[in-house]
Enzyme design. Structure first.
Site: not given
Length: 275
Positions: A154, A167
């Protein structure tokens, strides 16, 4: 001849969203697919996760492309379940040439009050789940002296995000796994790379929890309110990418067009990481 004619791809998190898109894009180019997904809810995830029906729909769409697919429910947090699903798939469609370790979840909590289970669910799914998929395919790829492993990270695998410590940690960890495996298994012609999307137009971001997180300045924010903010963060004047945009990057890394590319972080981020 497709760019992946005669290849087999193992795709995790394939029931919908990016995972389904990856499975379909690779199938369009000739690959047969082994697809897995949890198809259940994880309590700390603030949006509805995929269902068995979603995975069945992925299988149906792959078959409509005249490609073979073996679709199984499996929890990537469980290494034995991942290995069993892979073995079942390989017994039907053949050995895996390409791994797309895509399965992942998203949630947000302030770091000082984050529940331990929220942290654990994230690390177990987004990092350990990637590791389990990698470990499952490595022996076969090593034996056959080749393969391409594509791990979904990401922009949070490059930059830090507030209220997303879990995350961000998981996605940075995926990069570490990629770099270690690329160094260890390059001698066996196994290439390992990460893909780093910005926001992608899927259920993972298109939900009220995300809208409220990013637009607390608006009462009852909606899709366009959320998108306007994201567009302001990008170099290109676009709110978000489409799943197929990420799938095209995955296809490139899966194909022989990238045969000398390994240990790289491919950003599909509308310039976000440079802004």
């Amino acid at each position: 001849m497709g760019r992946l004619e005669g290849k087999v791809a193992f795709v995790t998190g394939a029931a919908r969203g990016q995972g389904r898109s990856h499975a379909l894009r690779l199938a369009e180019e000739g690959a047969d697919i082994i697809a897995v997904d949890l198809c259940e809810q994880i309590a700390s995830v603030p949006y509805a996760m995929s269902t068995p029906g979603d995975l069945e729909e992925t299988a149906k769409q792959v078959e409509q492309l005249d490609r073979r697919i073996v679709a199984r429910q499996a929890d990537v947090r469980d290494g034995d379940a991942v290995a069993a699903a892979l073995a079942a798939g390989e017994s039907e469609v053949g050995p895996v040439d390409v791994l797309v370790a895509n399965a992942g979840i998203f949630s947000t909590e302030a770091s000082e009050t984050m529940a331990r289970q929220t942290w654990q669910d994230m690390i177990d799914t987004n990092l350990t789940g990637v590791w389990n998929a990698c470990q499952a395919v490595l022996p076969g790829m090593k034996e056959r002296n080749g393969g391409s492993m594509i791990l979904t990270s990401s922009t949070a695998g490059i930059k830090g995000f507030p209220t997303l410590a879990h995350y961000t940690a998981a996605k940075h960890g995926v990069v570490g796994v990629m770099k270690a495996l690329a160094a260890e298994f390059g001698q066996y012609n196994i290439r390992v790379n990460t893909v780093h999307p910005t926001s992608v137009d899927t259920d993972m971001i298109q939900n009220s929890a995300m809208y409220n997180l990013f637009r607390p300045d608006i009462d009852n924010p909606g899709r366009n309110d959320f998108g306007e903010l994201f567009q302001s963060m990008h170099e290109l004047p676009v709110m978000w990418t489409e799943p197929r945009d990420i799938s095209n990057a995955v296809l490139f890394l899966a194909s022989d067009e990238s045969r000398y590319i390994t240990a790289q972080q491919l950003k599909v981020d509308l310039g976000y990481c440079e802004k």
